[in-house]
Design an enzyme around this catalytic site. Structure first.
Site, PDB file in Angstrom:
ATOM      1  N   ASN A   9       0.866  -1.177   0.000  1.00  0.00           N
ATOM      2  CA  ASN A   9       0.000   0.000   0.000  1.00  0.00           C
ATOM      3  C   ASN A   9       0.904   1.229   0.000  1.00  0.00           C
ATOM      4  OD1 ASN A   9      -1.775   2.067   0.525  1.00  0.00           O
ATOM      5  ND2 ASN A   9      -2.290   1.394   2.609  1.00  0.00           N
ATOM      6  N   LYS A  11       0.167   4.283  -0.325  1.00  0.00           N
ATOM      7  CA  LYS A  11      -0.456   5.499   0.233  1.00  0.00           C
ATOM      8  C   LYS A  11      -0.198   6.695  -0.709  1.00  0.00           C
ATOM      9  CE  LYS A  11      -0.146   3.328   4.686  1.00  0.00           C
ATOM     10  NZ  LYS A  11      -0.127   3.435   6.128  1.00  0.00           N
ATOM     11  N   HIS A  94      -9.609   1.092   4.710  1.00  0.00           N
ATOM     12  CA  HIS A  94      -8.317   1.253   5.398  1.00  0.00           C
ATOM     13  C   HIS A  94      -8.506   2.183   6.600  1.00  0.00           C
ATOM     14  CE1 HIS A  94      -4.265   2.573   6.261  1.00  0.00           C
ATOM     15  NE2 HIS A  94      -3.869   1.462   5.686  1.00  0.00           N
ATOM     16  N   GLU A  96      -6.924   4.616   7.672  1.00  0.00           N
ATOM     17  CA  GLU A  96      -6.775   6.055   7.387  1.00  0.00           C
ATOM     18  C   GLU A  96      -8.046   6.609   6.738  1.00  0.00           C
ATOM     19  OE1 GLU A  96      -3.011   5.640   5.365  1.00  0.00           O
ATOM     20  OE2 GLU A  96      -2.169   5.018   7.283  1.00  0.00           O
ATOM     21  N   GLU A 166      -5.502  -5.006  10.559  1.00  0.00           N
ATOM     22  CA  GLU A 166      -4.467  -3.999  10.776  1.00  0.00           C
ATOM     23  C   GLU A 166      -4.758  -3.236  12.058  1.00  0.00           C
ATOM     24  OE1 GLU A 166      -2.445  -2.700   6.896  1.00  0.00           O
ATOM     25  OE2 GLU A 166      -4.339  -1.640   6.971  1.00  0.00           O
ATOM     26  N   GLY A 172       2.182   2.371  10.718  1.00  0.00           N
ATOM     27  CA  GLY A 172       3.091   3.499  10.551  1.00  0.00           C
ATOM     28  C   GLY A 172       3.781   3.925  11.839  1.00  0.00           C
ATOM     29  N   SER A 211       3.214  -2.059  10.345  1.00  0.00           N
ATOM     30  CA  SER A 211       4.664  -2.089  10.538  1.00  0.00           C
ATOM     31  C   SER A 211       5.298  -3.438  10.209  1.00  0.00           C
ATOM     32  CB  SER A 211       5.022  -1.663  11.974  1.00  0.00           C
ATOM     33  OG  SER A 211       4.582  -0.331  12.213  1.00  0.00           O
TER      34      SER A 211
HETATM   35  P1  PGA Z   1       2.680   0.355   7.621  1.00  0.00           P
HETATM   36  O1  PGA Z   1       1.214   0.544   6.968  1.00  0.00           O
HETATM   37  O2  PGA Z   1       3.224  -0.944   7.072  1.00  0.00           O
HETATM   38  O3  PGA Z   1       3.465   1.558   7.181  1.00  0.00           O
HETATM   39  O4  PGA Z   1       2.489   0.284   9.101  1.00  0.00           O
HETATM   40  C1  PGA Z   1       0.353  -0.531   6.775  1.00  0.00           C
HETATM   41  C2  PGA Z   1      -0.921  -0.065   6.159  1.00  0.00           C
HETATM   42  O5  PGA Z   1      -1.356   1.069   6.452  1.00  0.00           O
HETATM   43  O6  PGA Z   1      -1.554  -0.780   5.359  1.00  0.00           O
END
Ligand code: PGA
Length: 249
Positions: A9, A11, A94, A96, A166, A172, A211
């Protein structure tokens, strides 16, 4: 038997030049990897990546879609537009989107339905916040997020769909759920699906995200109900992402 899937992903990252460079690093090496691999660039980079992927062992996904088919929805992108560009996957819900853009369970269920109408494989993202985990309501939260889709689509809707667990506190932040913490929630999700239909439950890929990096991927993917990963930050570095894909293979 479920195959492993690792989806990157990206982003809101990338430029025409950096996308070319990243894909250059991924395409040849991906040919020797057993796991299914997908990348989810921004909307504007989809045509560029689709062209680069023409005969590659990597699938294309988008990060979001509109719940409506077409019409006066300024700034939105429909499922059919994504299919036409060669997308096979689309992320739905997601964290976010849920948090920053305040997408509700009901809207996410409609987006899931829109993805299916356009023959895309929705990757339904679910997960609890740190506060919810500390309150001991992780399963209630994750269960409600999945039930919002099940109530509308039925268990049949989960055929040809992927779930990504997640935990919001792990996205993140550099904090990963331990393999045991992740497995516990993955087993809960599998049981929830089993209570509707054992065969669909057995066939559904349940990814872990939050992460994931090369250093922890092997332990996470070694868990019985973890079928690969949804990778954010680490998917922007070719070598790191390939190492994660190999850990899933
Ligand atoms: P990250 O993000 O691996 O940077 O923690 C995962 C995601 O948001 O799908």
């Amino acid at each position: 038997m479920r195959r492993s899937l690792v989806a990157g992903n990206w982003k809101m990252n990338g430029s025409i030049a950096s996308v070319n460079e990243l894909m250059d690093g991924l395409i040849t090496a991906a040919a020797d990897i057993n796991a299914e691999i997908a990348v989810c660039p921004t909307f504007v980079h989809l045509p560029q990546v689709a062209k680069l992927l023409e005969s590659a062992n990597i699938k294309l996904g988008a990060q979001n879609l509109c719940d409506q088919e077409k019409g006066a929805f300024t700034g939105e992108i429909s499922g059919d537009m994504l299919s036409e560009l060669g997308c096979q996957y689309v992320l739905v819900g997601h964290s976010e989107r849920r948090q920053v853009y305040v997408e509700s369970d009901a809207l996410i269920a409609r987006k899931f339905a829109a993805a299916k109408r356009s023959k895309l494989i929705p990757v339904l993202c679910v997960g609890e916040t740190l506060e919810e985990r500390e309150q001991g309501i992780t399963q209630n939260v994750v269960g409600a997020q999945i039930n919002a889709v099940l109530d509308q689509e039925g268990i049949e809707g989960l055929k040809n769909a992927v779930i990504a667990y997640e935990p919001v506190w792990a996205i993140g932040t550099g904090k990963t759920a331990s393999p045991e913490q992740a497995q516990e929630v993955h087993a809960f999700i599998r049981e929830l699906l089993t209570s509707h239909n054992g065969e669909v439950a057995e066939n559904t890929q349940i990814l872990y995200g939050g992460s994931v990096k090369a250093a922890n991927a092997g332990d996470l993917f070694g868990q019985k109900d973890i079928d690969g990963g949804l990778v954010g930050g680490a998917s922007l570095k070719a070598e790191e992402f390939l190492a994660i894909c190999r850990a899933a293979g």
